[in-house]
Design a protein around this motif. Structure first.
Motif, PDB file in Angstrom:
ATOM      1  N   HIS A  49       0.825  -1.209   0.000  1.00 44.24           N
ATOM      2  CA  HIS A  49       0.000   0.000   0.000  1.00 44.24           C
ATOM      3  C   HIS A  49       0.859   1.258   0.000  1.00 44.24           C
ATOM      4  N   ALA A  50       1.896   1.267   0.809  1.00 49.34           N
ATOM      5  CA  ALA A  50       2.754   2.448   0.903  1.00 49.34           C
ATOM      6  C   ALA A  50       3.376   2.801  -0.442  1.00 49.34           C
ATOM      7  N   GLN A  51       3.826   1.792  -1.174  1.00 52.36           N
ATOM      8  CA  GLN A  51       4.450   2.035  -2.475  1.00 52.36           C
ATOM      9  C   GLN A  51       3.449   2.629  -3.461  1.00 52.36           C
ATOM     10  N   LYS A  52       2.231   2.078  -3.463  1.00 52.67           N
ATOM     11  CA  LYS A  52       1.205   2.581  -4.381  1.00 52.67           C
ATOM     12  C   LYS A  52       0.835   4.017  -4.033  1.00 52.67           C
ATOM     13  N   ALA A  53       0.726   4.329  -2.738  1.00 56.46           N
ATOM     14  CA  ALA A  53       0.385   5.684  -2.316  1.00 56.46           C
ATOM     15  C   ALA A  53       1.452   6.674  -2.750  1.00 56.46           C
ATOM     16  N   MET A  54       2.715   6.300  -2.598  1.00 56.72           N
ATOM     17  CA  MET A  54       3.812   7.188  -2.998  1.00 56.72           C
ATOM     18  C   MET A  54       3.814   7.408  -4.508  1.00 56.72           C
ATOM     19  N   GLU A  55       3.582   6.351  -5.270  1.00 51.07           N
ATOM     20  CA  GLU A  55       3.548   6.481  -6.727  1.00 51.07           C
ATOM     21  C   GLU A  55       2.411   7.400  -7.162  1.00 51.07           C
ATOM     22  N   ASP A  56       1.256   7.283  -6.511  1.00 44.22           N
ATOM     23  CA  ASP A  56       0.128   8.165  -6.834  1.00 44.22           C
ATOM     24  C   ASP A  56       0.496   9.624  -6.569  1.00 44.22           C
ATOM     25  N   GLU A  57       1.150   9.881  -5.445  1.00 41.51           N
ATOM     26  CA  GLU A  57       1.505  11.252  -5.087  1.00 41.51           C
ATOM     27  C   GLU A  57       2.562  11.825  -6.025  1.00 41.51           C
ATOM     28  N   GLN A  58       3.506  11.014  -6.431  1.00 35.39           N
ATOM     29  CA  GLN A  58       4.517  11.481  -7.388  1.00 35.39           C
ATOM     30  C   GLN A  58       3.866  11.820  -8.725  1.00 35.39           C
ATOM     31  N   LEU A  59       2.862  11.034  -9.127  1.00 34.14           N
ATOM     32  CA  LEU A  59       2.156  11.306 -10.378  1.00 34.14           C
ATOM     33  C   LEU A  59       1.349  12.599 -10.274  1.00 34.14           C
ATOM     34  N   ILE A  60       0.727  12.833  -9.132  1.00 37.62           N
ATOM     35  CA  ILE A  60      -0.027  14.074  -8.919  1.00 37.62           C
ATOM     36  C   ILE A  60       0.885  15.281  -9.043  1.00 37.62           C
ATOM     37  N   MET A  61       2.074  15.203  -8.440  1.00 41.30           N
ATOM     38  CA  MET A  61       3.006  16.329  -8.498  1.00 41.30           C
ATOM     39  C   MET A  61       3.591  16.515  -9.887  1.00 41.30           C
ATOM     40  N   ALA A  62       3.721  15.434 -10.634  1.00 37.11           N
ATOM     41  CA  ALA A  62       4.276  15.524 -11.992  1.00 37.11           C
ATOM     42  C   ALA A  62       3.262  16.098 -12.978  1.00 37.11           C
ATOM     43  N   THR A  63       1.981  15.766 -12.784  1.00 34.19           N
ATOM     44  CA  THR A  63       0.948  16.185 -13.738  1.00 34.19           C
ATOM     45  C   THR A  63       0.080  17.325 -13.212  1.00 34.19           C
ATOM     46  N   LEU A  64       0.154  17.573 -11.899  1.00 35.72           N
ATOM     47  CA  LEU A  64      -0.694  18.558 -11.215  1.00 35.72           C
ATOM     48  C   LEU A  64      -2.179  18.206 -11.325  1.00 35.72           C
ATOM     49  N   GLN A  65      -2.467  16.913 -11.567  1.00 36.25           N
ATOM     50  CA  GLN A  65      -3.833  16.432 -11.668  1.00 36.25           C
ATOM     51  C   GLN A  65      -4.199  15.663 -10.398  1.00 36.25           C
ATOM     52  N   PRO A  66      -5.301  16.043  -9.727  1.00 37.07           N
ATOM     53  CA  PRO A  66      -5.695  15.329  -8.507  1.00 37.07           C
ATOM     54  C   PRO A  66      -6.283  13.960  -8.822  1.00 37.07           C
ATOM     55  N   ILE A  67      -6.400  13.151  -7.810  1.00 37.11           N
ATOM     56  CA  ILE A  67      -7.163  11.910  -7.919  1.00 37.11           C
ATOM     57  C   ILE A  67      -8.354  12.045  -6.978  1.00 37.11           C
ATOM     58  N   ILE A  68      -9.517  11.646  -7.453  1.00 40.46           N
ATOM     59  CA  ILE A  68     -10.749  11.917  -6.714  1.00 40.46           C
ATOM     60  C   ILE A  68     -11.475  10.612  -6.387  1.00 40.46           C
ATOM     61  N   ASN A  69     -11.732  10.426  -5.111  1.00 37.69           N
ATOM     62  CA  ASN A  69     -12.583   9.326  -4.622  1.00 37.69           C
ATOM     63  C   ASN A  69     -12.182   7.953  -5.170  1.00 37.69           C
ATOM     64  N   ILE A  70     -10.891   7.654  -5.111  1.00 37.74           N
ATOM     65  CA  ILE A  70     -10.469   6.308  -5.502  1.00 37.74           C
ATOM     66  C   ILE A  70     -10.604   5.386  -4.295  1.00 37.74           C
ATOM     67  N   GLU A  71     -11.072   4.168  -4.533  1.00 38.18           N
ATOM     68  CA  GLU A  71     -11.154   3.187  -3.451  1.00 38.18           C
ATOM     69  C   GLU A  71      -9.835   2.438  -3.371  1.00 38.18           C
ATOM     70  N   GLU A  72      -9.300   2.348  -2.181  1.00 37.86           N
ATOM     71  CA  GLU A  72      -8.021   1.671  -2.009  1.00 37.86           C
ATOM     72  C   GLU A  72      -8.050   0.774  -0.783  1.00 37.86           C
ATOM     73  N   ARG A  73      -7.264  -0.266  -0.876  1.00 42.32           N
ATOM     74  CA  ARG A  73      -7.164  -1.249   0.206  1.00 42.32           C
ATOM     75  C   ARG A  73      -5.910  -0.944   1.014  1.00 42.32           C
ATOM     76  N   GLU A  74      -6.106  -0.556   2.266  1.00 46.33           N
ATOM     77  CA  GLU A  74      -4.983  -0.242   3.137  1.00 46.33           C
ATOM     78  C   GLU A  74      -4.617  -1.460   3.990  1.00 46.33           C
ATOM     79  N   VAL A  75      -3.355  -1.826   3.940  1.00 42.01           N
ATOM     80  CA  VAL A  75      -2.853  -2.921   4.778  1.00 42.01           C
ATOM     81  C   VAL A  75      -1.833  -2.324   5.743  1.00 42.01           C
ATOM     82  N   PHE A  76      -2.134  -2.370   7.023  1.00 41.15           N
ATOM     83  CA  PHE A  76      -1.231  -1.788   8.025  1.00 41.15           C
ATOM     84  C   PHE A  76      -0.073  -2.755   8.303  1.00 41.15           C
TER      85      PHE A  76
END
Length: 214
Positions: A49-76
Motif C-alpha cells: 500500500h505504501a508504495q502505491k500511495a507514494m507512486e500516486d503522489e509522485q504522479l499528482i506532483m508531476a501532472t498537477l492532476q488530482p485523484i478523486i474518490n479512488i477506493e483503495e485497500r490499506e494494509v497496516f
C-alpha cells in the motif's frame, strides 16, 4: 481540520508528512498529530500500500492532476496486518507563492460499506447458483414426469377402448410397470433434493480420550 471524522494529511515533495489531523493520528495509533511529522506511509502501512500511495503522489506532483474518490485497500504493518478500505482524494499542494511543495489528501474509511458490498455479492452468487440448480431441477422434473404421464395416459386410453380381455391384462401389466417407473423417478428426484439440502460436514480424527472425563 481536527473536527473532521475523515483523515486529513499534508505531505512534502518526498511524501513525508508535514501535518495530519487527529483522526489520522488515531488511525496511525499515535498520541498526537506531531508524532507523524517527517514520517511516511512506509512507517504505518505494509509495503504494497505504501508504495502505491507514494507512486500516486509522485504522479499528482508531476501532472498537477488530482485523484478523486479512488477506493483503495490499506494494509497496516502491524502484527495483524489489519486491512481497511478507504475512499481517497489527493491534490497538489502549493505555497503562498504558487510553488508546488507537496500533496494533501482526505481519506474516508468505507470498510463497513465495502464488507457489506462483498457480503451482498457473495449472497447474490449463492442465490444465483441456487436459482440455476432449481431451474435445472425443474427442467428434469418436467421432462421426466411428462414422459411418464404421457405413457400412463396412453395406456389408460387404450384400456378404455379395448374390449379384449387378453389385451386388457397386457395393458394393465404395462400400466403397472409404468407406475413403478414413475415411483422410481420420484424417489430418484427426492434423493437428489435430499443431497442438495444436506449441509457439508467437515470430518476429522479426534482423540477420544481428550473428550471423556475420568
Amino acid at each position: 481540520m481536527n473536527n473532521f471524522t475523515e483523515s486529513v494529511y499534508f505531505k512534502d515533495l518526498e511524501s513525508r508528512f508535514i501535518t495530519i489531523n487527529q483522526s489520522c493520528a488515531r488511525k496511525f495509533g499515535l498520541n498526537s498529530p506531531e508524532e507523524a511529522v517527517g514520517k511516511n506511509d512506509f512507517d504505518f502501512f505494509a509495503i504494497e500500500h505504501a508504495q502505491k500511495a507514494m507512486e500516486d503522489e509522485q504522479l499528482i506532483m508531476a501532472t498537477l492532476q488530482p485523484i478523486i474518490n479512488i477506493e483503495e485497500r490499506e494494509v497496516f504493518n502491524d502484527a495483524d496486518r489489519t486491512v481497511k478500505w478507504n475512499s481517497t482524494s489527493k491534490f497538489p499542494l502549493f505555497d503562498d507563492t504558487g510553488e508546488l511543495i507537496g500533496t494533501y489528501g482526505i481519506t474516508k474509511d468505507v470498510t463497513v460499506r465495502k464488507l457489506n458490498e462483498t457480503e451482498l455479492k457473495e449472497s447474490l452468487k449463492v442465490i444465483s447458483k441456487q436459482n440455476e440448480r432449481l431451474s435445472n431441477f425443474a427442467h428434469i422434473v418436467s421432462h421426466n414426469l411428462r414422459n411418464h404421464a404421457s405413457g400412463i395416459s396412453m395406456l389408460i386410453e387404450l384400456l378404455q377402448k379395448t374390449e379384449n380381455i387378453a389385451e386388457k391384462v397386457e395393458l394393465f401389466e404395462l400400466l403397472t410397470k409404468a407406475a413403478t417407473r414413475l415411483n422410481g423417478t420420484i424417489a430418484d428426484l427426492n434423493e437428489i433434493m435430499d443431497t442438495e439440502n444436506k449441509f457439508e460436514v467437515e470430518l476429522k480424527n479426534l482423540i477420544l480420550k481428550k473428550y471423556i472425563k475420568g
